[in-house]
Design an enzyme around this catalytic site. Structure first.
Site, PDB file in Angstrom:
ATOM      1  N   ALA A 119       0.991  -1.283   0.024  1.00 25.34           N
ATOM      2  CA  ALA A 119       0.113  -0.087  -0.103  1.00 25.34           C
ATOM      3  C   ALA A 119       0.845   1.425   0.061  1.00 25.34           C
ATOM      4  O   ALA A 119       2.084   1.041   0.159  1.00 25.34           O
ATOM      5  CB  ALA A 119      -0.729  -0.032   1.195  1.00 25.34           C
ATOM      6  N   LYS A 120       0.357   2.296  -0.115  1.00 19.33           N
ATOM      7  CA  LYS A 120       0.995   3.611   0.078  1.00 19.33           C
ATOM      8  C   LYS A 120       0.091   4.684   0.489  1.00 19.33           C
ATOM      9  O   LYS A 120      -1.165   4.540   0.082  1.00 19.33           O
ATOM     10  CB  LYS A 120       1.790   4.044  -1.324  1.00 19.33           C
ATOM     11  CG  LYS A 120       2.990   4.823  -1.035  1.00 19.33           C
ATOM     12  CD  LYS A 120       4.234   3.959  -0.526  1.00 19.33           C
ATOM     13  CE  LYS A 120       5.326   4.890  -0.471  1.00 19.33           C
ATOM     14  NZ  LYS A 120       6.611   3.970   0.272  1.00 19.33           N
ATOM     15  N   GLY A 121       0.374   5.893   0.889  1.00 18.94           N
ATOM     16  CA  GLY A 121      -0.326   6.883   1.026  1.00 18.94           C
ATOM     17  C   GLY A 121       0.263   8.095   0.882  1.00 18.94           C
ATOM     18  O   GLY A 121       1.604   8.406   0.905  1.00 18.94           O
TER      19      GLY A 121
END
Ligand code: NAD
Length: 439
Positions: free
Chosen positions: A124-126
């Protein structure tokens, strides 16, 4: 005091427009890499299609009351590429160039990175599109808390565990921990990694990525039959990753002949005094190499660093530093990627065609996520390890992963990058296949 009610959306700087193009390229690069791997693995077309799309994308508007009372609205993202192998894992970045395609690409890279070192996570990444250096600590804190509240429905210890990335740090992780704990009315320390030690962080986390780069380099030297004490190394970027990698390799006897940061580089043919350089950087108000003088030390620029006469080059600064226009001039026969994406695809072909070995980022810089995994394990058990235990386990996982990629690449007769991606994608595909498509 009454607050003003003018609501402004954040301005997009011209730099954003330029980097936006590059970031679309990063997502394009990630997809074309996956397509190449799918062909080599003869991947089932349905599974290939699943892996070409992130599982879940959340875009949020983050209103923040600024110190002068006006409201700014920032755009934030959390993207989960794959949860096939476990909860999603990946950092949160604060930067003006954060955008959907960049976050998608970085989320997919996290899926491959966790799979290549075989830890039980997806990717994931944000991020929040903002210029964090123009925000006060209070504004950063309010932005982080509101962003956290808005992504809370999709994060969680068994769902998706954020961590620091560009311009976020243990303090930001502490605010996230506190926000979730307040809203859930219980202490939730396993919601993020990269926290301060006082809040359930892990010993050894700060040095972990550089330590992993150093372990990987030593494994490569061993396979090549080269003694570390006969090895000349150049390190581009003297931040968290570069400085720890250089320090550990110098401690193993390597000659670190060149280092650089955003202010320029240093070169000494028979090896730099890394302890003296570290002392200088620690005392420099911005932690930079700028102003360092030492006996026999020459000042060089970053292009000279990249093309210096060394055995090992460790790019540990930014993406796209080794490109088609300078790859031919790189003299190192071994490149160990400390940064994410430092080599363009064209440059990669030039280097591998002429026989250089490139240890890819998803393997070489995975030490950080491995120790994040240890932090999560310690938080879940509420039982904390000493630093030796962390470092010994990191070494074990990095050596095992290096061996797996090395052996697989040789067996398939492909460069290490393709081998690492094939191994990673095959593991993720295997998990997708075993689970089947719900319902
Ligand atoms: P950092 O901000 O601590 O250090 C970056 C360094 O690069 C600084 O010394 C900076 O001065 C230097 N730099 C910037 N522009 C430069 C230029 N044009 N030429 C030469 N040097 C330049 O960042 P970091 O955490 O060390 O991360 C470096 C890279 O490693 C990034 O690509 C990051 O995504 C990647 N990475 C970091 C971690 C981690 O745990 N920190 C984990 C995996 C990957």
């Amino acid at each position: 005091m009454e607050r003003q009610t003018d609501v402004r959306t954040t301005q997009v700087s011209p730099a954003f427009v330029v980097r936006d193009t590059a970031d679309h390229d990063l997502w394009g690069t990630v997809l074309s890499q996956l397509d190449e791997v799918a062909e080599n693995l003869d991947l089932d077309p349905g599974i290939h299609a699943i892996l070409r799309q992130p599982e879940r994308e959340l875009t949020v508007s983050v209103p923040v009351v600024m110190d002068d009372g006006h409201i700014e609205v920032f755009t934030g993202y959390r993207i989960q590429h794959s949860s096939a192998r476990g909860p999603c894992k990946g950092g949160i970045r604060y930067h003006p160039a954060v955008n959907l395609n960049e976050v998608r690409a970085l989320a997919a890279l996290m899926t491959w990175k966790c799979a290549v070192v075989n830890i039980p996570y997806g990717g994931a990444k944000g991020g929040v599109q903002c210029e964090p250096h123009e925000l006060s600590q209070d504004e950063l804190c309010r932005m982080t808390r509101r962003f956290t509240a808005m992504i809370m429905p999709i994060i969680g210890s068994r769902r998706d565990i954020p961590a620091p990335d560009v311009n976020t740090n243990p303090q930001v992780m502490a605010w996230i921990t506190d926000t979730v704990s307040m809203l859930e009315r219980k202490t939730v320390i396993d919601i993020v990694t990269g926290k301060p030690i006082a809040l359930g962080g892990s010993k050894g986390r700060t040095e972990a990525t550089g330590r992993g780069v150093a372990i990987t380099t030593l494994e490569l030297l061993k396979r090549q039959g080269i003694d570390p004490t006969n090895t000349r190394v150049a390190v581009q970027g003297y931040g968290n990753v570069g400085s720890h990698a250089a320090t550990i390799l110098a401690g193993m006897g390597c000659q670190i002949v060149a280092v650089s940061d955003v202010t320029g580089g240093l070169f000494k043919d028979d090896g730099l005094d890394i302890s003296a350089i570290n002392e200088h950087v620690t005392e420099h108000p911005k932690g930079l190499l700028e102003g360092y003088e030492g006996p026999g030390v020459d000042h060089i620029d970053n292009d000279e660093l990249l093309t210096s006469d060394v055995d090992v080059l460790i790019p540990a600064a930014l993406e796209h530093q080794i490109r088609a226009d300078n790859a031919d001039e790189i003299r190192a026969s071994m490149i160990v990627e400390g940064a994410n994406g430092p080599t363009t695809r064209d440059a990669d072909s030039i280097l591998t065609d002429r026989g250089s070995i490139v240890v890819p980022d998803i393997l070489a810089n995975a030490g950080g996520v491995v120790v994040s995994y240890f932090e999560w394990v310690q938080d879940l058990q509420c039982y904390f390890w000493d630093e030796k235990e962390v470092n010994d386990n990191l070494k074990r996982i990095m050596i095992r992963s290096f061996k797996e990629v090395w052996d697989f690449s040789h067996e398939k007769d492909v460069p290490m990058r393709l081998g690492a991606y094939m191994l990673a994608v095959d593991r993720v595909a295997g998990a997708v296949q075993s689970r089947g498509v719900f319902p």
